[in-house]
Motif scaffolding. Structure first.
Motif, PDB file in Angstrom:
ATOM      1  N   GLU A   1      -4.016  14.145 -16.918  1.00  0.00           N
ATOM      2  CA  GLU A   1      -4.670  13.111 -16.109  1.00  0.00           C
ATOM      3  C   GLU A   1      -3.639  12.406 -15.241  1.00  0.00           C
ATOM      4  N   ILE A   2      -4.023  12.096 -13.996  1.00  0.00           N
ATOM      5  CA  ILE A   2      -3.183  11.344 -13.068  1.00  0.00           C
ATOM      6  C   ILE A   2      -3.996  10.161 -12.555  1.00  0.00           C
ATOM      7  N   ASN A   3      -3.422   8.966 -12.564  1.00  0.00           N
ATOM      8  CA  ASN A   3      -4.177   7.838 -12.014  1.00  0.00           C
ATOM      9  C   ASN A   3      -3.268   6.738 -11.488  1.00  0.00           C
ATOM     10  N   VAL A   4      -3.887   5.863 -10.702  1.00  0.00           N
ATOM     11  CA  VAL A   4      -3.235   4.662 -10.180  1.00  0.00           C
ATOM     12  C   VAL A   4      -4.074   3.474 -10.609  1.00  0.00           C
ATOM     13  N   THR A   5      -3.408   2.470 -11.189  1.00  0.00           N
ATOM     14  CA  THR A   5      -4.090   1.247 -11.614  1.00  0.00           C
ATOM     15  C   THR A   5      -3.663   0.106 -10.704  1.00  0.00           C
ATOM     16  N   HIS A   6      -4.636  -0.589 -10.125  1.00  0.00           N
ATOM     17  CA  HIS A   6      -4.340  -1.681  -9.207  1.00  0.00           C
ATOM     18  C   HIS A   6      -4.199  -3.007  -9.945  1.00  0.00           C
ATOM     19  N   TYR A   7      -3.531  -3.937  -9.279  1.00  0.00           N
ATOM     20  CA  TYR A   7      -3.335  -5.265  -9.834  1.00  0.00           C
ATOM     21  C   TYR A   7      -4.679  -5.920 -10.143  1.00  0.00           C
ATOM     22  N   ARG A   8      -4.874  -6.284 -11.406  1.00  0.00           N
ATOM     23  CA  ARG A   8      -6.114  -6.914 -11.863  1.00  0.00           C
ATOM     24  C   ARG A   8      -7.349  -6.135 -11.432  1.00  0.00           C
ATOM     25  N   ASN A   9      -7.192  -4.811 -11.389  1.00  0.00           N
ATOM     26  CA  ASN A   9      -8.292  -3.907 -11.033  1.00  0.00           C
ATOM     27  C   ASN A   9      -8.876  -4.186  -9.650  1.00  0.00           C
ATOM     28  N   ARG A  10      -8.077  -4.723  -8.747  1.00  0.00           N
ATOM     29  CA  ARG A  10      -8.559  -4.990  -7.393  1.00  0.00           C
ATOM     30  C   ARG A  10      -8.731  -3.697  -6.609  1.00  0.00           C
ATOM     31  N   ARG A  11      -9.483  -3.798  -5.533  1.00  0.00           N
ATOM     32  CA  ARG A  11      -9.696  -2.657  -4.666  1.00  0.00           C
ATOM     33  C   ARG A  11      -8.482  -2.450  -3.759  1.00  0.00           C
ATOM     34  N   GLU A  12      -8.565  -1.394  -2.951  1.00  0.00           N
ATOM     35  CA  GLU A  12      -7.491  -1.121  -2.016  1.00  0.00           C
ATOM     36  C   GLU A  12      -7.336  -2.280  -1.032  1.00  0.00           C
TER      37      GLU A  12
ATOM     38  N   SER B   1      -3.578   3.643   4.407  1.00  0.00           N
ATOM     39  CA  SER B   1      -2.972   2.486   3.746  1.00  0.00           C
ATOM     40  C   SER B   1      -3.356   2.413   2.275  1.00  0.00           C
ATOM     41  N   GLY B   2      -3.895   3.491   1.749  1.00  0.00           N
ATOM     42  CA  GLY B   2      -4.367   3.487   0.369  1.00  0.00           C
ATOM     43  C   GLY B   2      -3.270   3.763  -0.633  1.00  0.00           C
ATOM     44  N   ASN B   3      -3.674   3.782  -1.891  1.00  0.00           N
ATOM     45  CA  ASN B   3      -2.793   4.179  -2.987  1.00  0.00           C
ATOM     46  C   ASN B   3      -3.380   5.431  -3.620  1.00  0.00           C
ATOM     47  N   TYR B   4      -2.520   6.308  -4.109  1.00  0.00           N
ATOM     48  CA  TYR B   4      -2.967   7.650  -4.447  1.00  0.00           C
ATOM     49  C   TYR B   4      -2.470   8.107  -5.815  1.00  0.00           C
TER      50      TYR B   4
ATOM     51  N   ALA C   1       0.829  -1.199   0.000  1.00  0.00           N
ATOM     52  CA  ALA C   1       0.000   0.000   0.000  1.00  0.00           C
ATOM     53  C   ALA C   1       0.868   1.255   0.000  1.00  0.00           C
ATOM     54  N   LYS C   2       0.178   2.358  -0.086  1.00  0.00           N
ATOM     55  CA  LYS C   2       0.776   3.690  -0.030  1.00  0.00           C
ATOM     56  C   LYS C   2       1.756   3.936  -1.178  1.00  0.00           C
ATOM     57  N   ASN C   3       1.325   3.596  -2.373  1.00  0.00           N
ATOM     58  CA  ASN C   3       2.007   4.008  -3.595  1.00  0.00           C
ATOM     59  C   ASN C   3       1.331   5.281  -4.090  1.00  0.00           C
ATOM     60  N   ALA C   4       2.064   6.101  -4.816  1.00  0.00           N
ATOM     61  CA  ALA C   4       1.471   7.314  -5.375  1.00  0.00           C
ATOM     62  C   ALA C   4       2.134   7.666  -6.704  1.00  0.00           C
ATOM     63  N   ALA C   5       1.332   8.171  -7.626  1.00  0.00           N
ATOM     64  CA  ALA C   5       1.890   8.636  -8.887  1.00  0.00           C
ATOM     65  C   ALA C   5       2.745   9.877  -8.662  1.00  0.00           C
TER      66      ALA C   5
END
Length: 222
Positions: free
Chosen positions: A186-197, A204-207, A168-172
């Motif tokens: 545009e700024i975004n974060v893409t999760h593994y296989r589109n999973r939730r936090e 503990s999120g990603n930003y 967790a706690k990755n950020a662009a």
């Protein structure tokens, strides 16, 4: 006759010496007013973003897609490999994609502004600056240091977390104590296989954009 030729030559030399004062200016490569420096590889991008004069302005243009995922036997960038910005960098994505990929990391970021500034725009239609975290640690794409400036005018900045059980706690973009201006793009974060936090805890999120201190302004963009 010889005196006349000598006199004409001296006059010509004097006229040529006045040309710069009459409005013809020579620009250094990559400086304002000159053609931008075209970079086609990660090595070239790192060279120009790091080696510039602290007070200089450098205009860079991506000439082709850059992908570091195949480097080091498909391990991507080395564990301690980062780009440190030391001058004022104006980067045009030019419709191309720049992908910085890591499987192992000893550093929490891919690009750090140490002094000066970094400005990103896209004169094309699909330019994107991408960080790919396939490590077991938090990894940020841009770390904006104290008294430095990051500006996004257009284009896309993305962080992709491509590992199962990702941290967790990755950020662009992380503003540690600098200045961040989002004027478009545009700024975004893409999760593994589109999973939730991994957690409902916001800490503990990603930003897309994480601000610790400093000044941040958002006037446009998504």
């Amino acid at each position: 006759m010889r005196k006349r030729i000598t006199s004409l030559l001296l006059t010509l030399v004097m006229l040529l010496s006045l040309v710069p004062a009459m409005g013809v200016t020579a620009f250094a490569e990559g400086s304002s007013g000159a053609a931008p420096i075209v970079v086609n590889t990660y090595a070239e991008l790192k060279q120009w973003m790091e080696n510039g004069d602290r007070w200089g302005n450098y205009y860079l243009k991506i000439g082709q897609d850059i992908d570091t995922s195949t480097e080091n036997s498909n391990m991507g960038l080395g564990p301690d490999e980062i780009i440190r910005v030391h001058s004022n960098i104006h980067l045009d994505l030019n419709g191309k994609k720049v992908t910085l990929f890591k499987r192992i990391t000893d550093t929490p970021y891919l690009i750090q502004t140490v002094t000066g500034s970094l400005s990103i725009k896209d004169s094309g239609n699909s330019g994107e600056f991408i960080g790919v975290n396939q490590t077991s640690s938090a990894l940020n794409l841009f770390m904006i240091g104290s008294s430095t400036t990051f500006t996004l005018e257009s284009g896309k900045v993305s962080l992709k977390i491509n590992k199962e059980g990702y941290p967790a706690k990755n950020a662009a973009i992380v503003n540690s104590s600098g200045n961040v201006a989002i004027n478009g793009g545009e700024i975004n974060v893409t999760h593994y296989r589109n999973r939730r936090e991994v957690s409902s805890d916001i800490e503990s999120g990603n930003y897309a954009l994480l601000v610790y201190s400093g000044k941040t302004s958002i006037t446009a963009g998504t």
